[in-house]
Design a protein around this motif. Structure first.
Motif, mmCIF file in Angstrom:
data_model
loop_
_atom_site.group_PDB
_atom_site.id
_atom_site.type_symbol
_atom_site.label_atom_id
_atom_site.label_comp_id
_atom_site.label_asym_id
_atom_site.label_seq_id
_atom_site.Cartn_x
_atom_site.Cartn_y
_atom_site.Cartn_z
ATOM 1 N N MET A 1 0.805 -1.174 0.106
ATOM 2 C CA MET A 1 0.011 -0.125 0.199
ATOM 3 C C MET A 1 0.841 1.229 -0.006
ATOM 4 O O MET A 1 2.110 1.452 0.620
ATOM 5 N N THR A 2 0.488 2.279 -0.611
ATOM 6 C CA THR A 2 1.332 3.590 -0.846
ATOM 7 C C THR A 2 0.021 4.635 -0.208
ATOM 8 O O THR A 2 -1.156 4.217 -0.555
ATOM 9 N N VAL B 1 -3.607 3.669 -1.650
ATOM 10 C CA VAL B 1 -3.575 2.908 -2.825
ATOM 11 C C VAL B 1 -3.118 1.525 -2.671
ATOM 12 O O VAL B 1 -1.937 1.600 -2.278
ATOM 13 N N ILE B 2 -3.735 0.612 -3.365
ATOM 14 C CA ILE B 2 -3.154 -0.722 -3.329
ATOM 15 C C ILE B 2 -3.490 -1.235 -4.789
ATOM 16 O O ILE B 2 -4.754 -1.226 -5.406
ATOM 17 N N ASP B 3 -2.210 -1.549 -5.405
ATOM 18 C CA ASP B 3 -2.432 -2.155 -6.713
ATOM 19 C C ASP B 3 -2.964 -1.210 -7.781
ATOM 20 O O ASP B 3 -3.981 -1.501 -8.394
ATOM 21 N N THR B 4 -2.699 0.120 -7.649
ATOM 22 C CA THR B 4 -3.447 1.345 -8.480
ATOM 23 C C THR B 4 -4.673 1.561 -8.063
ATOM 24 O O THR B 4 -5.363 2.522 -8.886
ATOM 25 N N LYS B 5 -5.398 0.726 -6.923
ATOM 26 C CA LYS B 5 -6.842 1.029 -6.641
ATOM 27 C C LYS B 5 -6.956 2.044 -5.455
ATOM 28 O O LYS B 5 -6.172 1.352 -4.446
#
Length: 143
Positions: free
Chosen positions: A1-2, A50-54
């Protein structure tokens, strides 16, 4: 996660999080107009998780300055997609917000949470937040 600053392209995900689980339905175009303003404001900040662009969550802060207390940052929203609860996203969002608040010379953070949100209250208390008082929230919209 970012965790990163929100971008205008995030508005659909943010608006969806506002609708469910937060139950704050608001027209997408109006939300987009509000986000444009927030992104240009030096006293407001919105970070997305954001996790995996989501985009799976966000936290929104606003400067809280008054003549009867220290400068604080006010958390206006902390929302995590229910499918991602229990993964540390809320905690990481709070930590990120606290760092940003310190960097912007705030003496602390404040937030309001609905009386019915007892699980959220436990979460905030577990993160070191103290219950200060009970309030009633009033609002008057102009035509």
């Amino acid at each position: 996660m970012t965790i990163r600053e929100a971008k205008i392209e995030d508005i659909e995900a943010i608006n969806q999080l506002n609708t469910f689980p937060s139950n704050h339905e608001y027209p997408l175009e109006e939300a987009k107009r509000q986000l444009h303003y927030l992104l240009s404001s030096p006293t407001n900040k919105l970070f997305v998780s954001v996790i995996d662009t989501k985009v799976v969550g966000y936290i929104q802060l606003s400067e809280y300055v008054c003549t009867y207390g220290p400068k604080l940052m006010n958390i206006l929203a902390l929302v995590v997609n229910e499918n991602f609860h229990g993964q540390g996203i809320g905690k990481s969002s709070l930590t990120h917000a606290e760092v940003w608040a310190k960097e912007n010379n705030a003496d602390g953070i404040r937030l309001n949470s609905g009386v019915e949100r007892t699980e959220a209250h436990k979460f905030y208390e577990h993160q070191g937040y103290k219950r200060v008082k009970n309030q009633v929230n009033f609002r008057k919209l102009f035509d």
